[in-house]
Scaffold this motif. Structure first.
Motif, PDB file in Angstrom:
ATOM      1  N   GLN A 166      37.197  48.631  46.132  1.00 23.56           N
ATOM      2  CA  GLN A 166      36.152  48.149  45.224  1.00 23.56           C
ATOM      3  C   GLN A 166      36.553  46.887  44.470  1.00 23.56           C
ATOM      4  OE1 GLN A 166      32.914  49.160  45.000  1.00 23.56           O
ATOM      5  NE2 GLN A 166      33.581  50.222  46.852  1.00 23.56           N
ATOM      6  N   ARG A 167      37.833  46.759  44.137  1.00 24.57           N
ATOM      7  CA  ARG A 167      38.287  45.540  43.427  1.00 24.57           C
ATOM      8  C   ARG A 167      38.762  44.476  44.405  1.00 24.57           C
ATOM      9  NH1 ARG A 167      38.058  45.322  37.611  1.00 24.57           N
ATOM     10  NH2 ARG A 167      37.902  47.460  36.919  1.00 24.57           N
ATOM     11  N   GLY A 168      39.561  44.875  45.383  1.00 27.64           N
ATOM     12  CA  GLY A 168      39.951  43.966  46.455  1.00 27.64           C
ATOM     13  C   GLY A 168      41.091  43.017  46.149  1.00 27.64           C
ATOM     14  N   ILE A 169      41.628  43.082  44.954  1.00 34.07           N
ATOM     15  CA  ILE A 169      42.755  42.231  44.544  1.00 34.07           C
ATOM     16  C   ILE A 169      43.771  43.155  43.868  1.00 34.07           C
ATOM     17  CG2 ILE A 169      43.412  40.413  42.889  1.00 34.07           C
ATOM     18  CD1 ILE A 169      41.911  39.191  45.107  1.00 34.07           C
ATOM     19  N   GLU A 170      45.054  42.833  43.990  1.00 31.66           N
ATOM     20  CA  GLU A 170      46.105  43.670  43.419  1.00 31.66           C
ATOM     21  C   GLU A 170      45.904  43.904  41.916  1.00 31.66           C
ATOM     22  OE1 GLU A 170      46.511  41.097  45.378  1.00 31.66           O
ATOM     23  OE2 GLU A 170      47.858  41.664  47.020  1.00 31.66           O
ATOM     24  N   SER A 171      46.656  44.884  41.409  1.00 35.31           N
ATOM     25  CA  SER A 171      46.593  45.187  39.976  1.00 35.31           C
ATOM     26  C   SER A 171      47.213  44.057  39.147  1.00 35.31           C
ATOM     27  CB  SER A 171      47.354  46.490  39.696  1.00 35.31           C
ATOM     28  OG  SER A 171      48.705  46.358  40.091  1.00 35.31           O
ATOM     29  N   THR A 172      46.790  43.973  37.922  1.00 38.81           N
ATOM     30  CA  THR A 172      47.431  43.079  36.955  1.00 38.81           C
ATOM     31  C   THR A 172      48.703  43.785  36.470  1.00 38.81           C
ATOM     32  OG1 THR A 172      45.270  42.272  36.284  1.00 38.81           O
ATOM     33  CG2 THR A 172      47.091  41.890  34.745  1.00 38.81           C
ATOM     34  N   ILE A 173      49.824  43.059  36.427  1.00 40.81           N
ATOM     35  CA  ILE A 173      51.083  43.693  35.988  1.00 40.81           C
ATOM     36  C   ILE A 173      51.472  43.177  34.604  1.00 40.81           C
ATOM     37  CG2 ILE A 173      53.506  44.130  36.534  1.00 40.81           C
ATOM     38  CD1 ILE A 173      52.939  43.707  39.439  1.00 40.81           C
ATOM     39  N   ILE A 174      51.691  44.124  33.698  1.00 43.95           N
ATOM     40  CA  ILE A 174      52.066  43.785  32.319  1.00 43.95           C
ATOM     41  C   ILE A 174      53.403  44.458  31.969  1.00 43.95           C
ATOM     42  CG2 ILE A 174      51.420  44.097  29.867  1.00 43.95           C
ATOM     43  CD1 ILE A 174      49.532  42.166  31.179  1.00 43.95           C
ATOM     44  N   GLY A 175      54.356  43.658  31.492  1.00 44.36           N
ATOM     45  CA  GLY A 175      55.604  44.206  30.957  1.00 44.36           C
ATOM     46  C   GLY A 175      55.610  44.024  29.443  1.00 44.36           C
ATOM     47  N   VAL A 182      53.611  41.130  28.166  1.00 44.28           N
ATOM     48  CA  VAL A 182      53.954  39.932  28.937  1.00 44.28           C
ATOM     49  C   VAL A 182      53.279  40.051  30.303  1.00 44.28           C
ATOM     50  CG1 VAL A 182      55.843  38.592  29.944  1.00 44.28           C
ATOM     51  CG2 VAL A 182      56.243  39.897  27.843  1.00 44.28           C
ATOM     52  N   VAL A 183      52.610  38.996  30.730  1.00 50.31           N
ATOM     53  CA  VAL A 183      51.928  39.025  32.033  1.00 50.31           C
ATOM     54  C   VAL A 183      52.942  38.755  33.140  1.00 50.31           C
ATOM     55  CG1 VAL A 183      50.092  38.037  33.441  1.00 50.31           C
ATOM     56  CG2 VAL A 183      49.907  38.035  30.940  1.00 50.31           C
ATOM     57  N   TYR A 184      53.164  39.739  34.028  1.00 57.22           N
ATOM     58  CA  TYR A 184      54.070  39.543  35.164  1.00 57.22           C
ATOM     59  C   TYR A 184      53.318  39.104  36.416  1.00 57.22           C
ATOM     60  CZ  TYR A 184      58.148  41.716  32.907  1.00 57.22           C
ATOM     61  OH  TYR A 184      59.201  42.018  32.101  1.00 57.22           O
ATOM     62  N   ARG A 185      52.079  39.528  36.545  1.00 53.56           N
ATOM     63  CA  ARG A 185      51.287  39.103  37.710  1.00 53.56           C
ATOM     64  C   ARG A 185      49.819  39.158  37.341  1.00 53.56           C
ATOM     65  NH1 ARG A 185      51.384  42.701  43.128  1.00 53.56           N
ATOM     66  NH2 ARG A 185      50.060  44.075  41.876  1.00 53.56           N
ATOM     67  N   LEU A 186      49.079  38.091  37.646  1.00 53.92           N
ATOM     68  CA  LEU A 186      47.622  38.121  37.461  1.00 53.92           C
ATOM     69  C   LEU A 186      47.045  39.063  38.514  1.00 53.92           C
ATOM     70  CD1 LEU A 186      46.875  34.324  36.981  1.00 53.92           C
ATOM     71  CD2 LEU A 186      47.091  36.087  35.217  1.00 53.92           C
ATOM     72  N   GLY A 187      45.983  39.774  38.151  1.00 54.82           N
ATOM     73  CA  GLY A 187      45.401  40.714  39.100  1.00 54.82           C
ATOM     74  C   GLY A 187      43.969  41.003  38.765  1.00 54.82           C
ATOM     75  N   SER A 188      43.479  42.167  39.219  1.00 50.58           N
ATOM     76  CA  SER A 188      42.034  42.368  39.125  1.00 50.58           C
ATOM     77  C   SER A 188      41.555  42.820  37.751  1.00 50.58           C
ATOM     78  CB  SER A 188      41.528  43.296  40.230  1.00 50.58           C
ATOM     79  OG  SER A 188      42.257  44.464  40.276  1.00 50.58           O
ATOM     80  N   LEU A 189      42.456  43.132  36.833  1.00 52.33           N
ATOM     81  CA  LEU A 189      42.009  43.338  35.446  1.00 52.33           C
ATOM     82  C   LEU A 189      42.183  42.007  34.699  1.00 52.33           C
ATOM     83  CD1 LEU A 189      41.000  45.445  33.385  1.00 52.33           C
ATOM     84  CD2 LEU A 189      43.374  45.727  32.676  1.00 52.33           C
ATOM     85  N   LEU A 272      32.097  36.591  40.375  1.00 53.62           N
ATOM     86  CA  LEU A 272      33.546  36.573  40.655  1.00 53.62           C
ATOM     87  C   LEU A 272      34.074  37.947  41.067  1.00 53.62           C
ATOM     88  CD1 LEU A 272      34.679  34.139  37.835  1.00 53.62           C
ATOM     89  CD2 LEU A 272      34.933  33.761  40.289  1.00 53.62           C
ATOM     90  N   ASN A 273      33.461  39.027  40.560  1.00 50.22           N
ATOM     91  CA  ASN A 273      33.889  40.371  40.992  1.00 50.22           C
ATOM     92  C   ASN A 273      33.623  40.565  42.478  1.00 50.22           C
ATOM     93  OD1 ASN A 273      34.771  41.646  38.503  1.00 50.22           O
ATOM     94  ND2 ASN A 273      32.648  41.363  37.868  1.00 50.22           N
ATOM     95  N   GLU A 274      32.448  40.103  42.908  1.00 52.06           N
ATOM     96  CA  GLU A 274      32.114  40.227  44.329  1.00 52.06           C
ATOM     97  C   GLU A 274      33.041  39.339  45.167  1.00 52.06           C
ATOM     98  OE1 GLU A 274      28.138  40.193  47.136  1.00 52.06           O
ATOM     99  OE2 GLU A 274      28.265  38.670  45.577  1.00 52.06           O
ATOM    100  N   ALA A 275      33.331  38.149  44.650  1.00 50.51           N
ATOM    101  CA  ALA A 275      34.234  37.238  45.367  1.00 50.51           C
ATOM    102  C   ALA A 275      35.611  37.884  45.535  1.00 50.51           C
ATOM    103  CB  ALA A 275      34.355  35.913  44.621  1.00 50.51           C
TER     104      ALA A 275
END
Ligand code: AMP
Ligand code: MG
Length: 319
Positions: A166-175, A182-189, A272-275
């Motif tokens: 449903q999201r289609g992009i990896e998770s957002t990673i926060i440390g 701290v943002v470790y990886r941009l993602g679908s949230l 953008l969600n659909e994209a």
């Protein structure tokens, strides 16, 4: 076997073998996170370097203290607001978690996935699942059971089929640095959602690009095999390669006044969600056409558009 039945998946996992599982982000290659045998198989099958740690999936927030400790209050707040969901938290690990899972780090990446099949599966197990994306290292992440089958066919006994992600992009990673996210990886949230929940977040320093804390931040990642380029003006760039077999990846509108071999539109309505949901499937399709070149259009620079441009930049060559 591609199936919707979790029973055979439970049996395979209990024998320390691997199954592919659907999540709302991308499909995961899952094994018992408490078994070094199963975890080793994940690294082997993905050809993932051992320095690249795995995300561990748990059934609910209640399980978190069993595998992590010294959990910051903002981590609890984020988990309460967004789990199950596309947010991975990097926290201090407990001794039960092997160094193999975390690549020797003292921290563990963990989340609760938001997919009914995988949540039902996790509830049948008395251990969490280590599950990185179900693709060979460096290639495009899978967003359907067919993508996983294409990558691993005979080498994977079970692919749990939960439909298109449903999201289609990896998770957002926060440390966390002390109590600051701290943002470790941009993602679908989107980061805006995270900021609304816990206030200011800080970005990884530039050192992280040379010595990445999250290899999702490696400069080339998620890449098609075909040479891929990112630009604001697809038509102009395409016209500078006359006679080539070109595929284009566009946000909203088709190109009508210039011949290209294949066109993928991510969201005709400009959503953008659909994209995000369509991005990897479109990249998979283009990558199978034996093109000379893929040219992708830069997306709007806000919200999820920031994440998508980040993924596209890692998948493409500079022009
Ligand atoms: P994947 O599940 O294939 O999307 O990859 C998992 C991502 O989580 C990788 O980019 C890892 O670097 C990141 N990750 C896993 N564990 C940690 C950790 N302890 N610290 C930072 N990033 C992590
Ligand atoms: Mg991955």
């Amino acid at each position: 076997m591609i199936t919707k039945d979790i029973e055979p998946a439970v049996q395979v996992l209990n024998k320390n073998d691997l199954v592919a599982i659907p999540t709302e982000t991308v499909y995961g290659l899952a094994g018992n996170a408490l078994s070094e045998i199963a975890v080793s198989k994940i690294f082997e099958l993905k050809k993932r370097p051992l320095y690249n740690p795995l995300i561990v999936h748990i059934k609910s927030l209640e399980y978190l203290p069993q595998i992590t400790r010294n959990i910051p209050s903002k981590a609890y707040k984020l988990a309460e607001d967004f789990w199950p969901g596309p947010l991975t938290l990097v926290l201090e690990k407990s001794p039960e978690i092997s160094d193999l899972v975390t690549s020797g780090k003292s921290t563990l990446a963990v989340r609760v996935p938001n997919h009914p099949l995988s949540l039902a599966l996790l509830k049948q197990l008395d251990y969490p699942l280590a599950a990185p994306s179900a693709n060979p290292f460096g290639s495009i992440s899978p967003t359907s059971a067919a993508h996983v089958d294409h990558y691993f066919h005979d080498n994977l006994q079970i692919i749990l089929d939960g439909g298109d992600c449903q999201r289609g992009i990896e998770s957002t990673i926060i440390g966390f640095k002390q109590d600051t996210p701290v943002v470790y990886r941009l993602g679908s949230l989107p980061l805006d959602d995270i900021q609304k929940s816990v206030g200011e977040v800080i970005s990884l320093d530039t050192n992280a690009i040379i010595n990445p804390q999250a290899p999702g931040m490696l400069s080339r990642h998620y890449a098609p095999k075909t040479d891929t380029f990112l630009t604001e003006d697809v038509r102009e760039l395409a016209s500078s390669f006359p006679g080539e077999k070109i595929g284009v990846l566009l946000f909203q509108h088709k190109i009508t006044d210039f011949p290209v071999y294949s066109q993928e539109i991510l969201s005709p309505s400009g959503d953008l969600n659909e994209a995000a949901k369509n991005l990897y499937a479109a990249m998979h399709r283009l990558d199978q056409l034996n093109l000379d070149r893929i040219i992708a259009e830069k997306l709007p620079e806000f919200g999820l558009g920031l994440t998508l441009n980040d993924k596209l930049t890692r998948a493409t060559k500079k022009v």
